[in-house]
Structure formats: structure tokens, C-alpha cells
Write a protein that holds these residues in place. Sequence first.
Motif, PDB file in Angstrom:
ATOM      1  N   ASP A 234     -60.925 -58.737-102.563  1.00 13.02           N
ATOM      2  CA  ASP A 234     -60.317 -59.983-102.094  1.00 13.02           C
ATOM      3  C   ASP A 234     -58.856 -60.062-102.538  1.00 13.02           C
ATOM      4  O   ASP A 234     -58.497 -59.603-103.631  1.00 13.02           O
ATOM      5  CB  ASP A 234     -61.050 -61.204-102.665  1.00 13.02           C
ATOM      6  N   SER A 235     -58.028 -60.677-101.704  1.00 14.04           N
ATOM      7  CA  SER A 235     -56.631 -60.912-102.060  1.00 14.04           C
ATOM      8  C   SER A 235     -56.525 -62.136-102.965  1.00 14.04           C
ATOM      9  O   SER A 235     -57.279 -63.102-102.819  1.00 14.04           O
ATOM     10  CB  SER A 235     -55.786 -61.135-100.810  1.00 14.04           C
ATOM     11  N   ALA A 242     -50.040 -62.923-100.468  1.00 18.76           N
ATOM     12  CA  ALA A 242     -50.891 -62.088-101.311  1.00 18.76           C
ATOM     13  C   ALA A 242     -50.056 -61.461-102.419  1.00 18.76           C
ATOM     14  O   ALA A 242     -49.056 -60.783-102.148  1.00 18.76           O
ATOM     15  CB  ALA A 242     -51.553 -60.997-100.472  1.00 18.76           C
ATOM     16  N   SER A 245     -54.884 -58.339-106.137  1.00 13.04           N
ATOM     17  CA  SER A 245     -56.175 -58.015-105.549  1.00 13.04           C
ATOM     18  C   SER A 245     -57.261 -58.050-106.611  1.00 13.04           C
ATOM     19  O   SER A 245     -57.029 -57.680-107.765  1.00 13.04           O
ATOM     20  CB  SER A 245     -56.115 -56.620-104.914  1.00 13.04           C
TER      21      SER A 245
END
Length: 285
Positions: A234-235, A242, A245
Motif C-alpha cells: 500500500d502507498s 505518495a 510504501s
Amino acid sequence: MSDNLAPAFNGFRTLAHAQVISLSGPDAVAFAQAQFTNDVPSLADGHWQWSAWLTAKGRVLSIFQLVRVDAAKLLLVCHDGGAEAMAEQLRRFVFRRKVVIAVAGSLPVSGALHAPVSAQGAAIAQLDGGVIELDVGAPALPRSLHLGAEAGAASDTEALAWRQSDLRVGLPRLVEAQREQWTPQQLGLDRLAAYSVKKGCYPGQEIVARTHFLGKAKRSLALLECDGEATAGDSVEQAGVAIGSVASAAGNLALAVLPLELAEGELRVNAAATRIAPLLDGLAR
């Protein structure tokens, strides 16, 4: 940190994903020294250390506990499984060394969220029945590990509690998609004393040493507490951009690789509000 974590469990529970690889023979220590990130000859018999196996480009394939039973026998406790594949890959590098690499299927791994009876720090303890006890806890989070003892299977809730306890002490748990993605520095493996910058060559050593001595690390590990569930990959977003991570996740907790210099502003994972929480110290061995 809030208290909406998975509840603890009583007694030992088998950790379903953990597997053990054995390296045995007169060249076991020399072989491990040439392959893994930590300094194996300096490890005393009856002690263990965190270590990792890297690609030639310095990306982490596996993080594990390396147990030196004696000068001719090492055990690798791989908490994320993959032991068969790792053992097969390691055998390709044996060449003429006198070492036998095998998956130790007779050594189930079980954990408990309480202090060990005899093991302390990096020193292991040999219990009745050939069981090996290890201290895998920190002062604020006591934990024990048994190798070779039968225990009841962990329920989904108990498995989550153990995995979250790993993340709280900064131990990344890597699913297959997160292998070969991160350097040891990005995963904060210095907090675990899991690599050496002074030992000789091993796969990825040049990258690790260069990053260390030239101060090129721009990102590192942070513990996140999310208002929703997180998933590896997931970011992590800030102001809709973003910035990092998720490398490892368990329920609402995540270990994410974020910039060392982080601007002020709310973080979000999967649109859910997210906060940086303190990592617990004391797991280095």
C-alpha cells in the motif's frame, strides 16, 4: 499507541509460517559467512543473531534468526516461510564446501508472549527433550520462542497478535511481493544489528557498505498505526501524494519505508488516517 491491537494469548502457540533451515558440517560457519549479512565467526556457540540474505544488488531476500548451536551446526529461523525455496537456492552456492543444507521439518516453531525461562538476550537455552529456547523479546514486550516443541496451533487472532508484536519491535515480516524490494537500511535492520559493515564479501555487501559509509540512506522504517487495515505494498500518502510504501502489515499496524526527512502533515493509507507510532527498542542481538 492506542490499545486497539490484537489481544495477547496465553502459553505457547505454533507459528504456522515459521520454518527452520539447518546448515551442518565443518564448513557451515564459513559458508554462512560468505552468504549472509552478519558476522558469523564472531558469534559464540549457543548464541544467535539477526541476519539477512541479499541479492547481488543489496536487496533483502530473507530476514531470519541465525542460531549457532555449535561450530558445525547453524539453524536459520525463517519467520515468513519459504524455507524449501531458500534451501534450494543456497545449495547452488555450496560448491566444494563441506556443508549440508536441509529444511528441519522436525523443529516446529512456537512462540509465547512472556519472558523465557532460561534463555536471555542472545544466549539460547537447551531445554528437556532437545527443545531450544530463545529470547525474542524486548524490555517492554517480553517474548519467547521454542524450536522443537509441540504446541497448539495459533488461532487467526493469536497469529495476528504475534505478527503485530513483531512489527512493534521493528521486525519486518516480508510477504513474497516485498522480497527483493528493499535494502537493509531501508528496512531498519541496523536496529536489529542484523548486518555488518566490517566483515568480508557477501552478496550485496558493496551496496550495504557504500550506503553506510557515504551516508546515502534517504529512507528508513517507521511504525504506522492506521484507522483501517493496511496491506503490504500500500502507498503512504501525504496531501494526496505518495511518499512511501508499506513493507509489512498486520491488521491496523504497518511498517512502512518513509523519507528520513518527513514534512508536517497528516498521513493516510487506503484513505484512512494514519499516525507514526514509536518502535520498541531492545530486540538487537
